[in-house]
Design a protein around this motif. Structure first.
Motif, PDB file in Angstrom:
ATOM      1  N   ALA A 112      10.683  -7.366   3.873  1.00  0.00           N
ATOM      2  CA  ALA A 112      11.841  -7.700   4.716  1.00  0.00           C
ATOM      3  C   ALA A 112      11.489  -7.619   6.194  1.00  0.00           C
ATOM      4  O   ALA A 112      12.005  -8.392   7.015  1.00  0.00           O
ATOM      5  CB  ALA A 112      13.005  -6.762   4.399  1.00  0.00           C
ATOM      6  N   SER A 113      10.565  -6.708   6.547  1.00  0.00           N
ATOM      7  CA  SER A 113      10.196  -6.563   7.962  1.00  0.00           C
ATOM      8  C   SER A 113       9.443  -7.776   8.488  1.00  0.00           C
ATOM      9  O   SER A 113       9.334  -7.955   9.707  1.00  0.00           O
ATOM     10  CB  SER A 113       9.353  -5.297   8.159  1.00  0.00           C
ATOM     11  N   ASP A 114       8.906  -8.622   7.581  1.00  0.00           N
ATOM     12  CA  ASP A 114       8.267  -9.871   8.014  1.00  0.00           C
ATOM     13  C   ASP A 114       9.295 -10.926   8.405  1.00  0.00           C
ATOM     14  O   ASP A 114       8.947 -11.929   9.031  1.00  0.00           O
ATOM     15  CB  ASP A 114       7.383 -10.429   6.891  1.00  0.00           C
ATOM     16  N   ARG A 115      10.566 -10.708   8.028  1.00  0.00           N
ATOM     17  CA  ARG A 115      11.585 -11.732   8.255  1.00  0.00           C
ATOM     18  C   ARG A 115      12.745 -11.262   9.151  1.00  0.00           C
ATOM     19  O   ARG A 115      13.410 -12.086   9.761  1.00  0.00           O
ATOM     20  CB  ARG A 115      12.173 -12.187   6.909  1.00  0.00           C
TER      21      ARG A 115
ATOM     22  N   ARG B 172       0.835  -1.207   0.000  1.00  0.00           N
ATOM     23  CA  ARG B 172       0.000   0.000   0.000  1.00  0.00           C
ATOM     24  C   ARG B 172       0.868   1.255   0.000  1.00  0.00           C
ATOM     25  O   ARG B 172       0.609   2.218  -0.727  1.00  0.00           O
ATOM     26  CB  ARG B 172      -0.934   0.019   1.216  1.00  0.00           C
ATOM     27  N   GLN B 173       1.934   1.234   0.793  1.00  0.00           N
ATOM     28  CA  GLN B 173       2.822   2.395   0.856  1.00  0.00           C
ATOM     29  C   GLN B 173       3.543   2.612  -0.465  1.00  0.00           C
ATOM     30  O   GLN B 173       3.780   3.742  -0.885  1.00  0.00           O
ATOM     31  CB  GLN B 173       3.845   2.203   1.985  1.00  0.00           C
ATOM     32  N   SER B 174       3.890   1.500  -1.140  1.00  0.00           N
ATOM     33  CA  SER B 174       4.569   1.616  -2.429  1.00  0.00           C
ATOM     34  C   SER B 174       3.668   2.270  -3.469  1.00  0.00           C
ATOM     35  O   SER B 174       4.093   3.174  -4.205  1.00  0.00           O
ATOM     36  CB  SER B 174       5.011   0.231  -2.915  1.00  0.00           C
ATOM     37  N   LEU B 175       2.396   1.836  -3.537  1.00  0.00           N
ATOM     38  CA  LEU B 175       1.453   2.455  -4.472  1.00  0.00           C
ATOM     39  C   LEU B 175       1.205   3.915  -4.091  1.00  0.00           C
ATOM     40  O   LEU B 175       1.098   4.790  -4.958  1.00  0.00           O
ATOM     41  CB  LEU B 175       0.145   1.667  -4.495  1.00  0.00           C
ATOM     42  N   ASP B 176       1.116   4.180  -2.792  1.00  0.00           N
ATOM     43  CA  ASP B 176       0.989   5.547  -2.311  1.00  0.00           C
ATOM     44  C   ASP B 176       2.171   6.393  -2.802  1.00  0.00           C
ATOM     45  O   ASP B 176       2.006   7.528  -3.250  1.00  0.00           O
ATOM     46  CB  ASP B 176       0.941   5.521  -0.776  1.00  0.00           C
TER      47      ASP B 176
ATOM     48  N   GLY C 298      11.437   1.267  -2.965  1.00  0.00           N
ATOM     49  CA  GLY C 298      11.918   0.561  -1.772  1.00  0.00           C
ATOM     50  C   GLY C 298      10.861   0.131  -0.788  1.00  0.00           C
ATOM     51  O   GLY C 298      11.115  -0.746   0.054  1.00  0.00           O
ATOM     52  N   ALA C 299       9.653   0.697  -0.841  1.00  0.00           N
ATOM     53  CA  ALA C 299       8.660   0.463   0.211  1.00  0.00           C
ATOM     54  C   ALA C 299       8.212  -0.991   0.285  1.00  0.00           C
ATOM     55  O   ALA C 299       8.150  -1.577   1.373  1.00  0.00           O
ATOM     56  CB  ALA C 299       7.454   1.387  -0.001  1.00  0.00           C
ATOM     57  N   TYR C 300       7.886  -1.609  -0.848  1.00  0.00           N
ATOM     58  CA  TYR C 300       7.420  -2.997  -0.791  1.00  0.00           C
ATOM     59  C   TYR C 300       8.529  -3.963  -0.379  1.00  0.00           C
ATOM     60  O   TYR C 300       8.323  -4.792   0.526  1.00  0.00           O
ATOM     61  CB  TYR C 300       6.803  -3.424  -2.125  1.00  0.00           C
TER      62      TYR C 300
END
Length: 384
Positions: A259-262, A127-131, A252-254
């Motif tokens: 990466a934050s999931d891992r 969502r942030q990447s599309l934003d 970089g957002a997506y």
């Protein structure tokens, strides 16, 4: 929701990439006034998020609060090109940010409602990447319009109305609240009370504190636009600084969210702070506009690394029944910090020039990194 954010950001960033030039050049505002307008606007949005988030928890429905918020933002777009005083600009920003406040917490909570828990970081990153794609397209459109319209700021800002309307239509027609078992939608009605805040755990409040200190180091992006202008860039080309920032942010957002999931949250947060320090140092020392673009790219990279991560951390540490309230409180505290940061930045700029403004930002970011290193409770757990 991602595409709705994309179109609203095209609209908003078209305005925001030109608004500092409009306030300073056309309306004769000081840097402190710019900082005050931007700070009050963000603080207003953050205060509103507390109530809209709690209300969405109470109702068990989030979509129409989002539509109301985006609709209010769309209605303010014509006010900016019509403004003939700072009072008009302040009023438009105030209403626009109330709209942002109404939609923000329900939207972030709805992402958590929809996304599988093990993919929340990726969902927020998407969502942030599309934003951010919208935030890239908005300033780029502003540059093209300014070149086409011979630097006519007011006429260029009128074009922001079109993508704002598209955003509201997308949400109204295609976004839905997830289905819930009968009777569950209003199960949390008793929680529409300030006492609900006491049910948020200590780990959540630690994230709120980190987010607030982080925000002190990251003042309004209006100062990036003004830094480019201070280097003598032609007015029509000044929004390119926002284009550069958002190219990196969108790209970089997506990946950062996934990466934050891992990865360990603290590792990513420290990386984001290091990037912010680097951005501030480059912007403080910039001898020419090309280095301003480098600093803006680093700024966008730090946003990509940290913004989805903070949303994920809030979602992971708040009870499911209080997600809207949790995002509302987080944004309230961050908004107050943004008001303080923007006022400090504006005062430093007026009193000592742009370099000291960015040096101060680097100092705040360094202090935040040190606090993060000394706080063992922020380590978090890697995702399963």
């Amino acid at each position: 929701m991602g595409f709705a954010s994309l179109f609203m950001d095209i609209s908003s960033e078209l305005i925001h990439s030109l608004l500092p030039l409009f306030m300073v050049g056309t309306l004769g505002a000081s840097m402190v006034a710019v900082g005050l307008v931007e700070g009050i606007a963000e603080a207003t949005a953050s205060i509103t998020k507390v109530f809209s988030g709690a209300l969405s928890d109470y109702l068990g429905k989030r979509k129409w609060l989002m539509v109301l918020g985006y609709g209010m933002a769309a209605l303010t777009k014509p006010i900016f090109p019509l403004a003939h005083s700072m009072g008009w600009v302040m009023a438009a920003r105030f209403i626009d940010r109330i709209g942002k406040g109404i939609r923000g917490a329900p939207r972030d909570a709805l992402v958590a409602d929809i996304a599988p828990p093990h993919m929340r970081g990726a969902a927020y990153g998407l969502r942030q990447s599309l934003d951010s794609v919208g935030a890239l397209a908005g300033p780029l459109l502003a540059v093209l319009l300014m070149l086409w319209l011979a630097d006519n700021l007011r006429l260029a800002m009128w074009f922001s109305v079109i993508p704002a309307v598209i955003c509201v239509v997308l949400l109204a027609i295609w976004v839905r609240d997830p289905e819930k078992p009968a009777g569950e939608a209003r199960a949390n009605g008793k929680r529409l009370h300030w006492s609900s805040v006491k049910e948020l755990p200590l780990q959540y409040w630690l994230i709120v504190l980190i987010g607030a200190v982080f925000t002190l180091a990251r003042f309004s992006e209006a100062f990036l636009v003004l830094r480019a202008q201070s280097m003598g860039v032609a007015m029509a080309l000044v929004p390119i600084v926002m284009v550069v920032m958002n190219i990196v942010y969108a790209a970089g957002a997506y990946p950062a969210g996934a990466a934050s999931d891992r990865m360990q949250p603290r590792t990513l947060m420290l990386l984001g702070l290091a990037l912010l320090v680097a951005a501030d140092v480059v912007l403080a020392l910039a001898p020419n506009v090309w280095m301003v673009y480098v600093g803006s790219a680093l700024w966008g990279l730090h946003m990509a690394v940290t913004q989805g991560l903070l949303s994920k951390l809030v979602a992971d540490r708040a009870p499911q029944s209080l997600l809207g309230t949790a995002f509302g409180m987080f944004n309230l505290v961050s908004g107050v910090a943004m008001l303080a940061a923007s006022l400090i930045a504006g005062w430093l700029w007026d009193a000592h020039g742009p370099s000291l403004t960015f040096w101060a930002g680097a100092g705040f970011a360094g202090v935040t990194a040190l606090a993060l290193l000394l706080a063992p409770g922020t380590r978090g757990q890697p995702a399963a």
